[in-house]
Design a protein around this motif. Structure first.
Motif, PDB file in Angstrom:
ATOM      1  N   HIS A 169       0.837  -1.200   0.000  1.00  0.00           N
ATOM      2  CA  HIS A 169       0.000   0.000   0.000  1.00  0.00           C
ATOM      3  C   HIS A 169       0.872   1.251   0.000  1.00  0.00           C
ATOM      4  CE1 HIS A 169      -2.497   3.266   1.523  1.00  0.00           C
ATOM      5  NE2 HIS A 169      -3.453   2.672   0.840  1.00  0.00           N
ATOM      6  N   LYS A 170       1.932   1.245   0.797  1.00  0.00           N
ATOM      7  CA  LYS A 170       2.840   2.397   0.839  1.00  0.00           C
ATOM      8  C   LYS A 170       3.413   2.673  -0.548  1.00  0.00           C
ATOM      9  CE  LYS A 170       4.309   1.787   5.620  1.00  0.00           C
ATOM     10  NZ  LYS A 170       5.442   1.468   6.501  1.00  0.00           N
ATOM     11  N   LYS A 171       3.823   1.615  -1.255  1.00  0.00           N
ATOM     12  CA  LYS A 171       4.397   1.785  -2.594  1.00  0.00           C
ATOM     13  C   LYS A 171       3.347   2.265  -3.589  1.00  0.00           C
ATOM     14  CE  LYS A 171       8.202  -1.402  -2.056  1.00  0.00           C
ATOM     15  NZ  LYS A 171       8.910  -2.566  -2.566  1.00  0.00           N
ATOM     16  N   ALA A 172       2.147   1.698  -3.509  1.00  0.00           N
ATOM     17  CA  ALA A 172       1.075   2.112  -4.419  1.00  0.00           C
ATOM     18  C   ALA A 172       0.726   3.582  -4.200  1.00  0.00           C
ATOM     19  CB  ALA A 172      -0.159   1.231  -4.226  1.00  0.00           C
ATOM     20  N   SER A 175      -4.130   1.543  -4.676  1.00  0.00           N
ATOM     21  CA  SER A 175      -4.107   1.617  -3.212  1.00  0.00           C
ATOM     22  C   SER A 175      -5.513   1.493  -2.618  1.00  0.00           C
ATOM     23  CB  SER A 175      -3.420   2.890  -2.735  1.00  0.00           C
ATOM     24  OG  SER A 175      -4.108   4.027  -3.177  1.00  0.00           O
ATOM     25  N   ALA A 176      -6.501   1.999  -3.323  1.00  0.00           N
ATOM     26  CA  ALA A 176      -7.879   1.914  -2.821  1.00  0.00           C
ATOM     27  C   ALA A 176      -8.359   0.462  -2.744  1.00  0.00           C
ATOM     28  CB  ALA A 176      -8.812   2.735  -3.698  1.00  0.00           C
ATOM     29  N   SER A 228      -6.535   5.187 -12.352  1.00  0.00           N
ATOM     30  CA  SER A 228      -6.056   3.801 -12.254  1.00  0.00           C
ATOM     31  C   SER A 228      -5.022   3.658 -11.138  1.00  0.00           C
ATOM     32  CB  SER A 228      -5.506   3.311 -13.596  1.00  0.00           C
ATOM     33  OG  SER A 228      -4.354   4.020 -13.995  1.00  0.00           O
ATOM     34  N   LEU A 229      -4.191   4.677 -10.948  1.00  0.00           N
ATOM     35  CA  LEU A 229      -3.218   4.626  -9.856  1.00  0.00           C
ATOM     36  C   LEU A 229      -3.891   4.681  -8.489  1.00  0.00           C
ATOM     37  CD1 LEU A 229      -0.349   6.808 -11.275  1.00  0.00           C
ATOM     38  CD2 LEU A 229      -0.116   4.489 -10.391  1.00  0.00           C
TER      39      LEU A 229
END
Length: 105
Positions: A11-14, A48-49, A43-44
């Motif tokens: 999640h941190k990376k996303a 994370s969502a 899309s990015l």
């Protein structure tokens, strides 16, 4: 210790990638704001969502797995949109390996 989805490295990376790319898209032509720019950003953010949404249903392991699969799909979609941005010369080729490296870790 993992207490929240925010503690997950994925999640941190996303999230970091979404923010980095968001700022890069601010340099795209204004005519792209409702098309390519919007698609890349959406899309990015979906990456994370989806991770956080799956985390929010811990009693359903299959749902969490499905949300991770959805995040992978969003990741692939982002890669395709970045290919368009590269083809339109909105981003430099040298930035693509960095972005794809982060996306594929």
């Amino acid at each position: 210790m993992i207490i929240s989805y925010k503690d997950l490295q994925v999640h941190k990376k996303a999230f970091s990638l979404a923010m980095d790319t968001f700022w890069r898209t601010r340099k795209f032509p204004k005519k792209e704001i409702y098309s390519l720019t919007s698609q890349i950003v959406r899309s990015l953010r979906s990456d994370s969502a989806n991770i956080s949404e799956g985390w929010g249903k811990p009693q359903y392991a299959a749902v969490f797995k499905q949300q991770l699969i959805n995040a992978l799909g969003s990741n692939s979609e982002t890669q395709d949109w970045l290919d368009y941005a590269l083809a339109f010369n909105y981003i430099e080729k040298k930035s693509i390996p960095h972005l794809l490296k982060v996306m594929n870790k």
